[in-house]
Design a protein around this motif. Structure first.
Motif, mmCIF file in Angstrom:
data_model
loop_
_atom_site.group_PDB
_atom_site.id
_atom_site.type_symbol
_atom_site.label_atom_id
_atom_site.label_comp_id
_atom_site.label_asym_id
_atom_site.label_seq_id
_atom_site.Cartn_x
_atom_site.Cartn_y
_atom_site.Cartn_z
ATOM 1 N N THR A 148 0.571 -1.147 0.174
ATOM 2 C CA THR A 148 -0.467 0.129 0.425
ATOM 3 C C THR A 148 1.274 1.560 0.199
ATOM 4 O OG1 THR A 148 -1.899 -0.932 1.414
ATOM 5 C CG2 THR A 148 -1.775 0.928 1.213
ATOM 6 N N LYS A 149 0.456 2.087 -0.768
ATOM 7 C CA LYS A 149 1.109 3.483 -0.425
ATOM 8 C C LYS A 149 0.966 4.360 0.040
ATOM 9 C CE LYS A 149 4.427 6.153 -3.299
ATOM 10 N NZ LYS A 149 3.662 7.594 -2.222
ATOM 11 N N TYR A 150 1.786 5.310 1.145
ATOM 12 C CA TYR A 150 0.858 5.994 2.052
ATOM 13 C C TYR A 150 2.373 7.312 1.852
ATOM 14 C CZ TYR A 150 0.505 1.855 4.187
ATOM 15 O OH TYR A 150 -0.866 0.290 4.439
ATOM 16 N N ASP A 151 1.158 7.990 2.854
ATOM 17 C CA ASP A 151 1.998 9.567 2.053
ATOM 18 C C ASP A 151 3.267 9.505 2.993
ATOM 19 O OD1 ASP A 151 0.065 11.092 0.691
ATOM 20 O OD2 ASP A 151 -1.213 10.775 2.166
ATOM 21 N N ILE A 152 2.553 9.459 4.624
ATOM 22 C CA ILE A 152 3.901 9.370 5.896
ATOM 23 C C ILE A 152 4.032 8.073 6.439
ATOM 24 C CG2 ILE A 152 4.483 10.009 7.696
ATOM 25 C CD1 ILE A 152 3.811 13.052 7.023
ATOM 26 N N ALA A 153 4.978 7.320 6.130
ATOM 27 C CA ALA A 153 5.330 5.799 7.343
ATOM 28 C C ALA A 153 6.187 6.522 8.852
ATOM 29 C CB ALA A 153 5.583 4.665 6.546
ATOM 30 N N ILE A 154 5.836 5.643 9.597
ATOM 31 C CA ILE A 154 6.791 6.099 11.427
ATOM 32 C C ILE A 154 6.481 4.414 11.611
ATOM 33 C CG2 ILE A 154 6.878 7.075 13.009
ATOM 34 C CD1 ILE A 154 5.408 8.952 11.854
ATOM 35 N N ASN A 155 7.835 4.145 11.917
ATOM 36 C CA ASN A 155 7.654 3.202 12.438
ATOM 37 C C ASN A 155 9.423 3.732 13.913
ATOM 38 O OD1 ASN A 155 8.981 1.138 14.156
ATOM 39 N ND2 ASN A 155 10.793 0.182 12.849
ATOM 40 N N LEU A 156 8.675 3.647 14.974
ATOM 41 C CA LEU A 156 9.152 3.410 16.270
ATOM 42 C C LEU A 156 9.780 2.937 17.670
ATOM 43 C CD1 LEU A 156 7.464 6.728 17.273
ATOM 44 C CD2 LEU A 156 8.943 6.876 16.579
ATOM 45 N N ASP A 157 9.605 1.835 16.365
ATOM 46 C CA ASP A 157 9.610 0.411 17.740
ATOM 47 C C ASP A 157 11.583 -0.351 16.546
ATOM 48 O OD1 ASP A 157 10.069 -2.404 18.618
ATOM 49 O OD2 ASP A 157 8.323 -2.393 18.103
ATOM 50 N N LYS A 158 12.390 -0.294 17.447
ATOM 51 C CA LYS A 158 13.506 -0.962 17.106
ATOM 52 C C LYS A 158 13.658 -2.527 17.372
ATOM 53 C CE LYS A 158 15.810 1.929 20.006
ATOM 54 N NZ LYS A 158 16.103 2.458 21.278
ATOM 55 N N MET A 170 6.103 1.438 1.480
ATOM 56 C CA MET A 170 5.951 2.564 -0.151
ATOM 57 C C MET A 170 5.593 3.447 0.544
ATOM 58 S SD MET A 170 4.634 0.631 -3.250
ATOM 59 C CE MET A 170 3.284 -0.226 -1.991
ATOM 60 N N ALA A 171 6.430 5.288 0.551
ATOM 61 C CA ALA A 171 5.569 5.963 1.349
ATOM 62 C C ALA A 171 6.996 7.113 0.884
ATOM 63 C CB ALA A 171 5.894 5.837 2.769
ATOM 64 N N ASP A 172 5.670 8.231 0.843
ATOM 65 C CA ASP A 172 6.973 9.705 0.216
ATOM 66 C C ASP A 172 8.030 9.932 1.585
ATOM 67 O OD1 ASP A 172 5.539 9.622 -1.992
ATOM 68 O OD2 ASP A 172 3.997 10.465 -0.644
ATOM 69 N N GLU A 173 7.213 9.851 2.918
ATOM 70 C CA GLU A 173 7.836 10.099 4.176
ATOM 71 C C GLU A 173 7.844 8.991 5.093
ATOM 72 O OE1 GLU A 173 6.781 14.356 5.609
ATOM 73 O OE2 GLU A 173 6.002 14.233 3.710
ATOM 74 N N LYS A 174 9.351 8.621 5.662
ATOM 75 C CA LYS A 174 9.952 8.215 6.100
ATOM 76 C C LYS A 174 10.370 8.126 7.801
ATOM 77 C CE LYS A 174 9.814 4.158 3.129
ATOM 78 N NZ LYS A 174 10.197 2.466 3.194
#
Length: 283
Positions: free
Chosen positions: A12-22, A34-38
């Motif tokens: 899925t295509k996203y505008d923003i994708a965030i992962n705060l998990d290590k 797939m994202a414009d900003e990560k």
């Protein structure tokens, strides 16, 4: 997350994708998304920062000395990782109306005194955070003598201890519940005493007064929003982020019930508190 859901997320295509998990699994998923900003943490032959803003948090997770030197709260850190400025934004949490009404009616039958929630467990990952059952019993009896009403909180792991504390002190306990039921029960408390647990976060999200017992974590990581205070062993802890104590007995034993009682009285004085919870939810 099952394999079907992972396939959906990574295709899925996203505008923003965030992962705060290590954790590797989460980092690999962000790598594939797939994202414009990560922002946050991704995978590059190992856990890696997406942008330079995430590098300090990665390093504090690898090196205890850097972690101990940190003076930023966790909320401040994650805002920075996402290239945002933290300006004291608070948690936002919904409370189930039906569960809230159930606990309100149940506790109204039991007491008109200020309610102190006691979250007696700390999970299985870090046994070093556990406070002695005898200390909980002593604290409960002292709180009751002062005029507070004690509600025992916890999950499956705390069930047996909470049953024993109910038997020895007469404090309120009716079992462990789903997360939504647990949230609604905490919402009925005027103040919560806990170690570093989910109950800590829920209490802050519900704007409850909070007495936080901490030993193995950097206290700067916790923003209590002026709702309470952190109590720690006077001599400090030698087992930073440790799941076992190098001295054979957790330094939590040096946090005495009398110290916690005094903190409760400071933040929930009987001569000033409004009876019953003042938390309100929006329908």
């Amino acid at each position: 997350m099952n394999s079907r859901k992972i396939m959906e997320v990574t295709h899925t295509k996203y505008d923003i994708a965030i992962n705060l998990d290590k954790e590797p699994e989460a980092c690999i998923i962000l790598k594939q998304v797939m994202a414009d900003e990560k922002y946050g943490f991704t995978w590059d032959n190992g856990i890696a920062p997406v942008t330079p803003a995430a590098e300090p948090k990665l390093l504090t997770g690898l090196f205890d000395q850097l972690s101990k030197q940190n003076t930023a709260s966790y909320i401040d850190e994650i805002f920075s990782i996402c290239h945002l400025d933290y300006t004291d934004e608070r948690y936002i949490l919904d409370v189930d109306k039906d569960y809230f009404n159930h606990w309100e009616k149940t506790l109204k039958k039991e007491t008109d005194y200020p309610i102190v929630g006691l979250n007696t467990g700390a999970g299985q990952r870090w046994p070093t955070r556990q406070w002695k059952v005898e200390y909980w019993e002593s604290l409960i009896k002292s709180l009751q003598d002062k005029g507070y009403y004690c509600v025992l909180l916890g999950g499956k792991d705390e069930h047996e201890n909470n049953l024993a504390l109910k038997q020895s002190t007469g404090s309120f306990y009716s079992g462990y519940f789903s997360v939504q039921q647990f949230i609604a029960l905490i919402a009925q408390c005027d103040l919560v005493v806990t170690q570093v647990t989910m109950a800590m976060h829920l209490s802050l999200a519900l704007d409850r007064k909070l007495i936080l017992m901490n030993n193995i974590f950097n206290p700067h990581e916790f923003d209590l929003f002026d709702l309470g205070e952190i109590i720690q062993p006077d001599q400090g802890c030698d087992c930073y982020f440790g799941s076992s104590c190098i001295h054979g007995q957790s330094c939590m034993q040096y946090i005495k019930p009398e110290e916690v009682l005094s903190a409760v009285e400071r933040h929930l004085p009987l001569d000033q508190v409004k009876l019953k919870s003042n938390y309100s939810y929006e329908l």
